[in-house]
Design a protein around this motif. Sequence first.
Motif, PDB file in Angstrom:
ATOM      1  N   SER B 245      47.557  34.929  33.662  1.00 15.80           N
ATOM      2  CA  SER B 245      47.167  33.526  33.701  1.00 15.80           C
ATOM      3  C   SER B 245      48.318  32.639  33.231  1.00 15.80           C
ATOM      4  O   SER B 245      48.602  31.600  33.829  1.00 15.80           O
ATOM      5  CB  SER B 245      45.933  33.320  32.831  1.00 15.80           C
ATOM      6  OG  SER B 245      45.625  31.964  32.777  1.00 15.80           O
ATOM      7  N   SER B 265      47.362  33.494  42.324  1.00 16.63           N
ATOM      8  CA  SER B 265      45.941  33.381  42.641  1.00 16.63           C
ATOM      9  C   SER B 265      45.596  34.120  43.910  1.00 16.63           C
ATOM     10  O   SER B 265      44.645  34.877  43.964  1.00 16.63           O
ATOM     11  CB  SER B 265      45.544  31.915  42.796  1.00 16.63           C
ATOM     12  OG  SER B 265      46.535  31.067  42.330  1.00 16.63           O
ATOM     13  N   ARG B 273      38.981  34.091  39.537  1.00 12.05           N
ATOM     14  CA  ARG B 273      39.754  32.867  39.676  1.00 12.05           C
ATOM     15  C   ARG B 273      38.920  31.711  40.185  1.00 12.05           C
ATOM     16  O   ARG B 273      39.358  30.572  40.148  1.00 12.05           O
ATOM     17  CB  ARG B 273      40.956  33.094  40.575  1.00 12.05           C
ATOM     18  CG  ARG B 273      40.625  33.582  41.942  1.00 12.05           C
ATOM     19  CD  ARG B 273      41.904  33.784  42.719  1.00 12.05           C
ATOM     20  NE  ARG B 273      41.603  33.918  44.114  1.00 12.05           N
ATOM     21  CZ  ARG B 273      41.244  35.054  44.677  1.00 12.05           C
ATOM     22  NH1 ARG B 273      41.166  36.132  43.956  1.00 12.05           N
ATOM     23  NH2 ARG B 273      40.953  35.112  45.950  1.00 12.05           N
TER      24      ARG B 273
END
Lengths: 663, 380
Positions: B245, B265, B273
């Motif tokens: 992250s 992502s 996500r």
Amino acid sequence: MNDFLQPSEDEAKEYLPRYRLLYAVIVLATIIISSRLWLLQIMQGSELRQFSERNRVKETKLPAPRGLLLDRENRVLVDNLPGFDASISPQYAKRLEETSDAVGEVLGVPGRRIADDVRKSQRRDGPFRPVKVKDNVPLEEVFRLKLLRWDHPGLSVNESIQRFYSLAQNGAQLFGYVGEISKEQIPKYNDFYQGKYVFESGDIIGKSGLEETWDTTVRGKDGTSYVEVDARGREAPTENSNYFGFQPEPALPGHNLVLTIDKDIQEAAFKAMNRQDSIGPRIGGVIAMKANGEILAWVNTPSFDPNSFSTRIPTQVWTQLVNDPFRPLRNKVIQDHFSPGSTFKPVVALAALQEKVITPNTYVNAPSELKFGRRVYHDAHRASHGNITVAQAIEASSNIFFYKMGIQLGIDRIAPYAKLLGLGAKTNISMAHEAPGLIPTSEWKLKKLGEEWQPGENLSNAIGQGFVLVTALQMAVAYNTIGLEGKVMKPFLIKKVLNQDSKVLQEFEPQVLRDATQPNEFGVTIDPAFFKVVKEGMRRVVSGERGTAVRSRLTGVEMAGKTGTTQVRSWSADEIYKRCDSRPIFQRHHGWFVAFAPADKPEITVAVLAQHACSGAYGGAPIVKDVMQAYFEKYHPEMLKKAEKEMKSLTLKTPASVNEEAE
Amino acid sequence: MRLAGDLLSTGLQVEERNRFSRLDLNFAFVILALNVIGLINLYSATHGLFSKDRMDLFWMQIVWLSVGWTVYLGITLIDYKVFLRGAYVLYGLNVAALVAVELIGKTSLGATRWLDLGFFRYQPSETMKLVLVLVFARTFANKSFQGGMGLRELAWPVFLLMIPWVLTVKQPDLGTATLLIAIAGSMFLFVGVRRAILIFLVIISAIAAPIVWNFGLKDYQKNRVLTFLSPGRDPRGTGYNSIQSKIAVGSGKVLGKGFRKGTQSQLEFLPERHTDFIFSVLSEEHGFIGSITTLGLFLILWLMSIRIAVQARDKAGALIVVGTLSYMFWHVVVNMCMVIGLLPIVGVPLPLLSYGGSGMLTTMVGLGLISSVAYRRYLF
């Protein structure tokens, strides 16, 4: 009203000093988060961007090889072959036109089309999904593509596993085929397996037949490999540990299945069904079952070649298969149920004997027609059979005899016997999509259709028309039971489950479901003597003077069986004797022949359904004969040879020598 | 004819315009702006390479948004006192729902948090946050505490807090349980608590912390905290999400990688996500500009809320706004801090941006309550 509901401005003002603290907390939190964002995105941005570039350690799935399907002698029926496929990743293919042209040249496909496919996929799924250009690329093309990779980033050539069905069209419905899991199936499967297996798009699953039914046994466990890709999408070697030092997980191959199928018998059955005689290749199915319940052959025709869509089925081929009126995709031997026609008569005979409607020696008059109620019921024969016993009635397949049995028994006294023998219920063989068939009772009709059972229906159902529905597999089970004089064997397809080291994980033994001569849950039993009577009638079907299946006679081995011809629709009286083969194909009768052999001590039962083949005698009997022939040639050649010798010695005796003997 | 019509409608129009002008439009516009950012971002998060089975979530979210706005407008027009009158009934129902979860709830990923209502999964602990705000607003509204609340005054509110708190901890849902404490605590502090009690609490927690650590926490919960303190200790396991992250957020740099182009992502380096890590997706694809804009919009929303609280007609109104504000505030702060590596990973969604029906509805109800207070405020 409570006083808290009164507006009280003054009191609200009491809070005013506290808001300063609130402002402070909120602003402070915002500043902390902003500074952290500043630190990560601005100060460390370039560094972390590099990480994310290097971070393209792609977790890729290593598909597990599916287990092999072997026949009873461990001969491979369904195999895995190594293959290659080529794909293009839109994110890396910066010069898509050039790449597509170069790839198209090697593969012999217009480059335009490849480029269009890639662009279409990019619009739909985003730039990261590699687009498969071709499955099953031949080796020489693989080498040329691999060379191209260095000039064309984004192009990759991957190893893949192709499922190979060595019998091709033969047994396609038995083995089934595999394919990519569909979008709709993913949540269903994941719900069903509750995390035991996790399915994603692109996963290969069994879609029909044994591949579907035994999917979880055969599928194995996919592994993971961590492939580091550089910013241009080219894979870098993974030996030097990546950022996280992940260890690859090898794929665990699925378990192998040893089937009860005998490849030789299976091939003989397929060949027999595809015979070129006056009727032509049969539409329908064959079940060959050993007396202990092991299925030796399982054939449905017409068929298809599952190899042609082990990866991706061209839509055209698929729609053609789905819309084919002869329905090649179906497992007709269990998935479709049909009227048994005259093959139902031995069952009614057993009921009549046990219910003391007749004795083995009762003679019943069987003319060519019978008036019942306001209708006249016809026999298939135009001449009278005269006074006949039950064995003779089976031999000659007299309708009138069994109409009379039907009238006296009534459906509710026939049904328990049919069910006892295994008809009208799933056999629960380990194969998906089995149809139950139907043995009607008056209660069933009232409940299902809301109508009373009509006396006339006893007649039609007694000769296997009307509501009675069975599958070919059920017929094999029932006849096997008659052959064994009472033991109902559970049919099965899998002998053993082996792991990759050929260690036996699971073994399946023959299973006696019940003994029809002993008390059981169906409330009726059958005297062993009556089985003998019915068997005698069935023996004469093949060997007797008036037998209807003399075409299946096998020298050296005596068979017992019964033919059946079932009308696809009912005909008016003037049309009923019209030649069947002069009608359009979908109006022709279905033919059944079900038999076991040797008649006295059965080892094998064969059930054949030949759709639209006009009769059981012509449509079914020759096929049973071929399958039986193959079986006895393989397992008891001595029986056939002995008979051959006897035949020869007979024909070698010239009239002269006979004369000599006479002297 | 025309004249008559004009005359007839003028009176109504004045009334109408009046009613309309009392709506806090700026407040609604800020929410709308966050909704738009949220939808764009959710589209990207659910339409990646590996997300074929998640695509429907985007459309579901639009459905929830429409429902949310309807509820928002409805609540705005209802006097918030109606909700205060019903506060204890709502509280009773919500506790009953929490007990029902304990008995017949849906289990997912080892925790039982949902009731399956067929068309959607209702998460009672989510609505409890707001119901507590209402109950406390009602409790404190007619009271005035000189020098803050003492033990006797605190007993009842703390009791009200403990019932849902224990039920939530049992699920187990540590994130929500912590948020319940944070929201309730904020309201207590706002109303005022005696200094002696605050000092006492600090000492107690210092003593209790090691005991809870050793006996109260499950292994995976301990792991999360340990990992937070040193993310390198298990990079493949619990630390993985936190590292990935941070990389996602940082690699966005100033302008971001672009819509649907975030490698972190789209290539599935980020788990969850579309829910808990939605802010990483946004930061990666839209960079510092995107993330700071979003944070800025939240800040504006909070500051507007405080203004509404200041102008509230009565104490009850002010308390409702402060409570709902703390609900929003803690969610945003905890979620963002988790995503940027300032807090351990706990499952707290980002209001208005994360996917989720329960969360979206609760947030819109809360904002509706603030809007309802604004609708009836005194205009200075």
